[in-house]
Design an enzyme around this catalytic site. Structure first.
Site, PDB file in Angstrom:
ATOM      1  CG  MET A   1      -1.930  -1.161   1.200  1.00 50.98           C
ATOM      2  SD  MET A   1      -3.101  -1.110  -0.188  1.00 50.98           S
ATOM      3  CE  MET A   1      -4.123   0.272   0.300  1.00 50.98           C
TER       4      MET A   1
ATOM      5  CG  HIS B   1       2.630   2.580   3.879  1.00 47.23           C
ATOM      6  ND1 HIS B   1       1.290   2.773   4.152  1.00 47.23           N
ATOM      7  CD2 HIS B   1       2.818   1.235   3.863  1.00 47.23           C
ATOM      8  CE1 HIS B   1       0.702   1.586   4.302  1.00 47.23           C
ATOM      9  NE2 HIS B   1       1.603   0.644   4.132  1.00 47.23           N
ATOM     10  CG  HIS B   2      -2.202   5.712   0.314  1.00 50.10           C
ATOM     11  ND1 HIS B   2      -2.661   6.904   0.810  1.00 50.10           N
ATOM     12  CD2 HIS B   2      -2.789   5.562  -0.899  1.00 50.10           C
ATOM     13  CE1 HIS B   2      -3.514   7.440  -0.047  1.00 50.10           C
ATOM     14  NE2 HIS B   2      -3.598   6.652  -1.100  1.00 50.10           N
ATOM     15  CB  ALA B   3       0.031   4.811   6.569  1.00 51.23           C
ATOM     16  CG  LEU B   4       4.281   7.752   6.223  1.00 51.98           C
ATOM     17  CD1 LEU B   4       5.742   7.583   5.836  1.00 51.98           C
ATOM     18  CD2 LEU B   4       4.176   8.438   7.579  1.00 51.98           C
TER      19      LEU B   4
END
Length: 470
Positions: A22, A139-142
């Protein structure tokens, strides 16, 4: 320092597996500054590696344990190793763009490990024409695609003589203003990016909650009638909507924006409509070659930026919001002009449907429309339930003029996004300096001969120009 991970970012982390990394990525091409030596790529790598202070966004990693009650939190990596994150690579001979795209696809296939901050950068030399490439993944969380583009723009200059531009992860790229600490660590520009005022006013929250049932009814009614909205109930099953592997193939190419603008002007459509029509025609031809074209039109999930409708009692200021429109691509139509007209009508209807909602309602309806794409893989129901859409097509605006990094001229930028289980193909476009750069990323096994789509995209531009009389 420990900080909580917001629910959206946590979802990206928890959804990840070996078949579905992701992270979002980018590939930039640079021409060496005049007078640069053969070791310029090495110098570029060392300049990006030898950073005195790393920005907070790039030194935190996810963590959960008994001490966090099982909740995901961000912690600072106390053993941060810049040489793990910034790397120097070289292409095999003959150093064509083909070898570069193959390397980018392989690099994009591997997961980022949780025990380190979730990003990598690769300075790549070996192109036969002397250009240097930079591949990055985060990462898409960042960050999401828009945030990543903003980070890149923050370290570029329009001045070819400027030599003090830092790396994107250098702390000098972002000095937080008062009350703005670590704002950049949150995902911006995605479906969760709505004005923060929506969460600050109790009256506004109540007002929006009161309007949610009506928004839901309108959205569902449009979906049932097969009209464009945030929900699609009629997407056909295609070869793209299968379980994917972790291996990726990447293809990229530019087209002059002026060609797309001329088509739009002649047909009364937007550049984004033309981009969608290019993709529609290319996918149609690609599936025809594989004898896999459905009789009913494919549906693309298209992120759109909207200025929400203002309300006297709503909690928002009518600011920018990001929603999702499920656009009917008209792949059942043989004529490119008919496909473009249908796409224009579909996107117009979809934007009008979302414009009647507040940003919070847009976010909720868009999330509802995408829920089947998330739930089906978890429940192992791909191929059993109808897919909510067939592929993702997005358009991220970039710099309009020529930019440089310490004298190196950026001559191309191409996005690499995220295929997910049940959605094996993702097409993302980025505008830059008069060109529209297409980045196509797909599962290497599920989407065979992905590069053929570039040929079909080029053919479709010519077909649209002929149909539009330009």
């Amino acid at each position: 320092m420990v900080s909580p991970i917001d629910p959206t970012s946590a979802a990206f982390l928890l959804a990840e597996n070996r078949s579905m990394p992701m992270h979002v990525g980018g590939l930039q091409l640079f021409e060496k500054p005049e007078g640069a030596g053969r070791d310029y790529a090495r110098q570029m790598y060392e300049a990006m590696r030898d950073v005195e202070e790393i920005a907070p966004l790039f030194i935190k990693r996810p963590h959960r344990s008994l001490s966090t009650a099982g909740q995901l939190v961000w912690v600072e990596d106390e053993q941060f190793d810049i040489e793990h994150h910034v790397r120097h690579s070289a292409l095999p001979q003959p150093g064509r763009v083909r070898e570069l795209l193959e390397l980018a696809g392989r690099l994009h296939s591997t997961r980022l490990a949780w025990e380190r901050p979730l990003w990598e950068a690769h300075v790549i030399e070996g192109l036969h024409d002397g250009r240097v490439a930079l591949y990055t993944k985060t990462h898409h969380a960042l960050v999401d695609g828009i945030s990543a583009m903003r980070l890149l723009q923050g370290v570029l200059s329009t001045d070819p003589d400027r030599r003090d531009m830092p790396a994107p992860w250098d702390a000098r790229t972002r000095r937080p203003r008062s009350g703005d600490a670590d704002k950049g660590s949150r995902s911006g520009g995605g479906l969760s990016e709505i004005p923060t005022a929506a969460f600050r006013s109790a009256l506004g929250i109540a007002s929006e909650a009161a309007g949610m049932p009506g928004a839901l009814v309108r959205t569902l009614n449009r979906g049932v009638r097969n009209e464009t909205s945030s929900i699609s109930l009629y997407a056909p099953r295609t070869i793209f909507n299968r379980t994917i592997t972790g291996s990726r193939r990447f293809a990229a190419q530019d087209w002059p924006i002026e060609r797309l603008r001329a088509i739009g002007k002649a047909t009364g459509t937007t550049i984004n409509d033309v981009v969608l029509a290019m993709c529609s025609g290319a996918v149609r031809t690609y599936l025809e070659e594989l004898d896999a074209l459905p009789d009913t039109p494919l549906v693309a999930m298209v992120p759109v930026g909207l200025r929400a409708k203002e309300s006297g009692t709503a909690s928002t200021d009518g600011g920018n919001a990001i929603g999702a429109v499920m656009c009917q691509l008209g792949t059942h139509l043989a004529d490119p002009a008919d496909r473009l007209e249908g796409i224009h009508r579909s996107m117009k209807e979809g934007k009008e449907a979302l414009s009647s909602m507040t940003p919070t309602q847009i976010m909720a309806m868009s999330a509802l429309g995408q829920a089947p794409a998330i739930v089906a893989p978890i429940l192992r129901m791909q191929g059993i339930v109808r897919p909510p859409y067939n592929l993702i097509i997005s358009n991220v605006p970039g710099p309009r003029t020529t930019h440089y990094w310490n004298g190196a001229k950026m001559v191309g930028t191409y996005p690499l996004s995220i295929p997910i289980n049940g959605m094996a193909l993702n097409i993302t476009c980025t505008s830059y300096d008069g060109n529209m750069g297409f980045g196509l990323i797909g599962c290497r096994r599920t989407v065979p001969r992905l590069q053929r789509l570039l040929v079909h995209l080029d053919d479709e531009v010519a077909a649209l120009e002929k149909a539009a009389g330009v």
